[in-house]
Enzyme design. Sequence first.
Site, PDB file in Angstrom:
ATOM      1  CE  LYS A  22      -2.047  -6.850  -3.607  1.00  0.00           C
ATOM      2  NZ  LYS A  22      -1.409  -5.557  -3.933  1.00  0.00           N
TER       3      LYS A  22
ATOM      4  CB  CYS B 292      -0.917   0.013   1.218  1.00  0.00           C
ATOM      5  SG  CYS B 292      -1.957   1.495   1.310  1.00  0.00           S
TER       6      CYS B 292
ATOM      7  CG  HIS C  81       0.936  -3.370  -7.691  1.00  0.00           C
ATOM      8  ND1 HIS C  81      -0.346  -2.967  -7.413  1.00  0.00           N
ATOM      9  CD2 HIS C  81       1.364  -2.569  -8.703  1.00  0.00           C
ATOM     10  CE1 HIS C  81      -0.670  -1.962  -8.210  1.00  0.00           C
ATOM     11  NE2 HIS C  81       0.361  -1.701  -9.003  1.00  0.00           N
TER      12      HIS C  81
ATOM     13  CG  ASP D  41      -1.707  -1.766 -15.766  1.00  0.00           C
ATOM     14  OD1 ASP D  41      -2.259  -0.981 -14.965  1.00  0.00           O
ATOM     15  OD2 ASP D  41      -0.677  -1.478 -16.403  1.00  0.00           O
TER      16      ASP D  41
END
Length: 343
Positions: free
Chosen positions: A156, A115, A184, A219
């Site tokens: 993550k 984040c 990510h 995306d």
Amino acid sequence: MPTKQLRDLKYRPTEIIKKCKEEGRPAYIAGPMVRYSKLPFRELCRFYNVDIVYTPMILAREFVRNEIARYTDFTTNEADRSVIVQVGVNNVDDFMKFVEMIHPYVDAIGINCGCPIKEQVREGIGAALMSQPDLVADLVRTAKEKYGDAICIDTKIRIHSDINQTIEFVKKVVDAGTDMITVHGRTKNTRSSVPVNLDAIKVVCDTVGSTIPVIANGDCFTLDDFIKIASYTGVDGVMSARGVLSNPALFTGLDKTPWSAVEMFMHLATSYGLPYKLVQYQVAHLLEDIIPKKILKKINEQQNMADLIDCLDEHFVLKRKGEKGFATSVEPQWNLELTSLTI
């Protein structure tokens, strides 16, 4: 070792991913979104065959100390599977208390190291952890040493500007025992308008090899995006967040939100209960690409749930659960008798 386990192990994300591989495809995954990934939206995603769904990020510090936070941040039921609870945490003590409280009620626990929100980074949460691989490894190792296979952990991450840092980070958390890695493909400072770095995700995938599943994030707005990302990187699953928020049916191949999603979401939101503003925002996201802006503006002007439902009924045929054809239509079902708009 604790034996309490309320969830069927077949819903563990790693098992779901194995099942998807047997079907010859990567897993469809709906990512964590602040506020939005609540129980009704998670169930909506599963209505369109999403395999694994995340909760919004929950702050471990607040969750373990505040009973109100526990009730407001996390709700679940028997149909809420496979579900990964995402946690924002910056120390082992809070993490272990969080795991103890929540692990019997979820299929996996996801450590948020990605984040980029400045407030979270200042607290040492989210993307701040990308500069602390040893701490993240400690989080994983301590939990796995206590709970072993009774828990499943997803780490993550985002990527570093220097991919070698990412490789070293990944190696440490894999050695610590993480069950899966989600990547990510942007740094914490990369704008979302910049294309995701698929080459970096591929490097992570190659680094991990077949030891644990790797999930790509970033995306994915259409099924074609999903196929391109999976084919290029070789990942075991592809996560969509902004994509499924606007179109929960994207993994089915539909390129825009079907009207069925609006009907199903309104049913779930009113059945389970959600704060009105959140319902309004999510309905607007679902409708923004499929109805005229003047109608969308009117929906955004409604002040309460009753008025929102009246507004939808005025312009559309909004079927309720139990009515013939409920949640089956693709195109918006206009109420041609009442709406003043020429379609």
